[in-house]
Design an enzyme around this catalytic site. Structure first.
Site, PDB file in Angstrom:
ATOM      1  N   CYS A  96      46.014  58.845  52.379  1.00 33.46           N
ATOM      2  CA  CYS A  96      45.193  60.084  52.518  1.00 33.46           C
ATOM      3  C   CYS A  96      45.556  61.059  51.422  1.00 33.46           C
ATOM      4  O   CYS A  96      46.533  61.626  51.561  1.00 33.46           O
ATOM      5  CB  CYS A  96      45.717  60.504  53.940  1.00 33.46           C
TER       6      CYS A  96
ATOM      7  N   CYS B 129      46.346  64.414  52.710  1.00 31.63           N
ATOM      8  CA  CYS B 129      47.637  64.601  53.133  1.00 31.63           C
ATOM      9  C   CYS B 129      48.578  64.669  52.212  1.00 31.63           C
ATOM     10  O   CYS B 129      49.624  65.697  52.527  1.00 31.63           O
ATOM     11  CB  CYS B 129      48.233  63.361  53.943  1.00 31.63           C
TER      12      CYS B 129
END
Length: 286
Positions: free
Chosen positions: A37, A40
């Site tokens: 991600c 993230c």
């Protein structure tokens, strides 16, 4: 990323101890993330920076959702990153996505008391105990470190009032920072100043009551008594006296009685007395 005592990796094995039990001691910010991600990876260093900057005011707990899928499912994580704040054993707030640092700071400020907030609270506690020099020292330290932090303003006005320096308090309120112009705390301070100044000019309560016994229409004595009752926390008696003053002498002190009642409403906030006496004021006015 450098190791930090305020950032930990958690798994299903220690989540109960670190997050659930640990959040009873201090807030725990749980970052649900995954290596694939990209948002993230953008978010994580910002969270770690804030954890260090706030010096342990909260713990950042990272959960790798690829390795801890059961944890992600248990907390309903459907998109990444998702960040949940735990207090007293339960999640109380969350955000999703890689928010900018400013928005994350605002999110944290709703739940986490900063070092500045703690020192202002400590200064206020000193004031309640009459330890004015200690309060002044704390506020001066914070002002030196953060000269533009307007969170100090209400505490500094309260200190001037506690010292009886009404001219200084009035000058400060005259120059209230624009962003605090409509702050309820500032409205309360204006009321406190008005009543403190009026009480300082009035005879003591016993003398005011004696004057009223001799002449119930002694407006100055009634207003002075009401001001002293406010300072003593006897708001109902003060409101009754101000309503009586309105009935007998509406023009006294440029409508001082009505203005005083409104200032007491500001001081009381959501107190049930406000509803009761607002209705009484309306009947008297209309």
């Amino acid at each position: 990323m450098a190791e930090s005592p305020h950032v930990v990796n958690v798994t299903e094995a220690d989540f109960e101890q670190v997050v659930i039990a640990g959040s009873s001691q201090r807030p725990v910010l749980v970052d649900f993330w995954a290596d694939w991600c990209a948002p993230c990876r953008q978010l994580m260093p910002i969270l770690a920076k804030l954890a260090d900057e706030l010096g342990g005011a909260f713990l950042l707990a990272k959960v790798d959702t690829e390795a801890e899928q059961s944890l992600a499912a248990a907390f309903g994580i459907r998109s990444l990153p998702t960040v949940q704040l735990f207090k007293d054993g339960r999640p109380v707030d969350q955000f999703m996505g890689a928010l900018p640092e400013g928005q994350i700071r605002e999110f944290l400020s709703r739940h986490i008391e900063s070092a500045t907030d703690q020192r202002i609270a400590a200064a206020t506690e000193h004031m309640t105990r009459g330890e004015l020099d200690a309060a002044a020292s704390l506020l001066a330290e914070v002002r030196a470190e953060a000269p533009d932090d307007n969170r100090l303003f209400p505490a500094e006005v309260r200190l001037a009032l506690a010292r009886g320096d009404y001219d200084a308090a009035a000058d400060m309120l005259e120059h209230t920072p624009l962003e605090l112009a409509n702050d309820p705390a500032v409205a309360q301070l204006r009321g406190q100043l008005a009543f403190a100044a009026a009480a300082a000019e009035a005879p003591d309560p016993a003398a005011c009551e004696a004057r009223l016994a001799a002449d119930p229409k002694d407006s100055a004595a009634r207003y002075g008594l009401a001001a002293q009752q406010v300072l003593a926390g006897d708001y109902q008696a003060a409101l009754d006296n101000l309503l009586t003053l309105m009935r007998h002498d509406r023009g006294y002190g440029d409508d001082a009685a009505r203005k005083g009642i409104v200032m007491i409403f500001d001081l009381l906030g959501d107190d049930p007395l406000v509803t009761t006496y607002r209705a009484k004021l309306s009947r008297l006015l209309y």
